[in-house]
Design a protein around this motif. Structure first.
Motif, PDB file in Angstrom:
ATOM      1  N   GLU A 273     -39.210 124.668  92.464  1.00  0.00           N
ATOM      2  CA  GLU A 273     -39.709 124.215  91.164  1.00  0.00           C
ATOM      3  C   GLU A 273     -40.814 123.171  91.319  1.00  0.00           C
ATOM      4  OE1 GLU A 273     -35.973 124.999  88.109  1.00  0.00           O
ATOM      5  OE2 GLU A 273     -36.502 122.922  88.634  1.00  0.00           O
TER       6      GLU A 273
ATOM      7  N   ALA B  81     -42.465 122.546  87.967  1.00  0.00           N
ATOM      8  CA  ALA B  81     -41.550 122.581  86.824  1.00  0.00           C
ATOM      9  C   ALA B  81     -42.015 121.715  85.663  1.00  0.00           C
ATOM     10  CB  ALA B  81     -40.151 122.149  87.263  1.00  0.00           C
TER      11      ALA B  81
ATOM     12  N   SER C 236     -34.628 124.509  83.459  1.00  0.00           N
ATOM     13  CA  SER C 236     -34.678 124.323  84.905  1.00  0.00           C
ATOM     14  C   SER C 236     -33.423 124.888  85.542  1.00  0.00           C
ATOM     15  CB  SER C 236     -34.805 122.835  85.239  1.00  0.00           C
ATOM     16  OG  SER C 236     -34.553 122.599  86.613  1.00  0.00           O
TER      17      SER C 236
END
Length: 356
Positions: A191, A194, A203
């Motif tokens: 991630e 992210a 997430s």
């Protein structure tokens, strides 16, 4: 003597090292950095913090980076504790440590390409077999095909980048869960981008409580605008962190790195304050490129993959000749542009107009 004359491992022969072109041009949009430098206040705070610890540089750093890991756990939230977080020199070292602990000779790692090019490079470097599976035409993942690939190859490690580099594609949690249910070993959700995902994009951190073999990796090189600090980290079950302690180098994270990362976390409101503006620039860039009749991948990152060009090198060179450096990466006929400041993106559009 040249490289071929050295007794290097057979599986490294013919390989090329990772590297984006480092060219001095007015507009650099090729390495997915946050284009906004730290404020004078942050720089002063960092200088004071470094000065404070400099008198102790004759001593080794905190081997386990406990203060930093606690601060990272606080930033991530989701009820994470210090024992569930680990940090290293960039997310690449995190990936390397994961493969040292869970990969190696006779083991394999699987990823879905096109994806982050360092995944197979680090996999090979740790004597782990790399297995690649394909993404769909729109760069998404078909859960049924993903599960079938895992069932066929039974990899020890599965890599899923979300948002994916170089396509910008984020994966629904349902797909991640299907991978977790099918994988016999560890699942790494990368991630790195992210913070740039569109509002409402969940997430994989939310899946940690029910999936002890899940590892979620992050970095401070992108949204945090601290690429020069080289700080990557992960969240996982405490047992996973214990496994990585078996392979990490002693005192791997310097006092200066830990100090800079702690300062950045204290200033996170400022550093992450640029994310919304970069998202707007990203979405505007997608719209503009599509208005020119180009194919553009939907992006949840701070870059955009666009094409399709029969001779992408000619387009890349045309932009470079106009002072704009982007990245020739990913599938053939596609190029990737990092999102810069408003002025940099205006220069990119002007250069593209000239090339088109």
């Amino acid at each position: 003597m040249n490289l071929d004359d050295l007794p290097i491992r057979d599986d490294l022969r013919g390989k090329s090292p990772y590297g984006a072109p480092q060219i001095d041009v007015p507009v650099r949009l090729n390495t997915n950095e946050n284009p906004h430098p730290p404020s004078a206040e942050l720089v002063a705070d960092l200088a004071e913090a470094v000065g404070r610890v400099s008198g102790e540089l004759n001593r080794y750093p905190d081997r386990d980076a406990v203060e930093l890991r606690a601060a990272l756990a606080d930033y991530l939230g989701h009820g994470l504790t210090t024992a569930q977080v680990w940090a290293a020199n960039g997310s690449n070292e995190i990936i390397q440590q994961i493969l040292q602990a869970f990969g190696g000779h006779g083991r394999s790692a699987l990823g879905f390409e096109p994806s982050y090019s360092m995944h197979p490079i680090i996999t090979t470097g740790t004597s782990t077999e790399w297995i690649h599976a394909a993404r769909e035409e729109d760069f998404s993942l078909d859960p049924g095909k993903v599960v079938a690939a895992i069932g066929e190859h039974r990899p020890d490690v599965v890599f899923v980048a979300s948002p994916n580099n170089p396509t910008g594609t984020a994966q629904p949690l349902e797909t991640i869960e299907a991978i977790l249910d099918a994988a016999p070993g560890m699942v790494v959700v990368d991630e790195a981008y992210a913070e740039f995902a569109r509002e409402g994009t969940p997430s994989a951190l939310t899946l940690l409580p029910s999936h002890p073999r899940l590892i979620v990796t992050r970095t401070m090189s992108k949204a945090f605008a601290m690429a020069g600090t080289r700080l990557g980290y992960l969240a996982a079950h405490p047992a996973v962190v214990e496994a990585l302690l078996l392979v990490r180098l002693p005192y791997h994270l310097s006092t200066l790195t830990q100090t800079a990362a702690l300062v950045a976390l204290r200033h996170r409101a400022e550093l992450l304050g640029t994310v919304d503006a970069l998202r707007r620039e990203r979405d505007a860039t997608v719209d503009w490129l599509r208005s020119k009749g180009l194919a553009v991948a939907d992006s949840d990152a701070n870059f955009v993959l666009f094409g399709r060009f029969p001779d992408r090198r000619a387009v890349w060179e045309g932009l470079l000749a106009r002072g704009v450096l982007i990245r020739e990466v990913g599938p053939p006929e596609w190029l990737r542009v990092s999102i810069g400041t408003g002025e940099e993106m205006a220069a990119f559009r002007a250069a593209m107009e000239g090339v088109l």
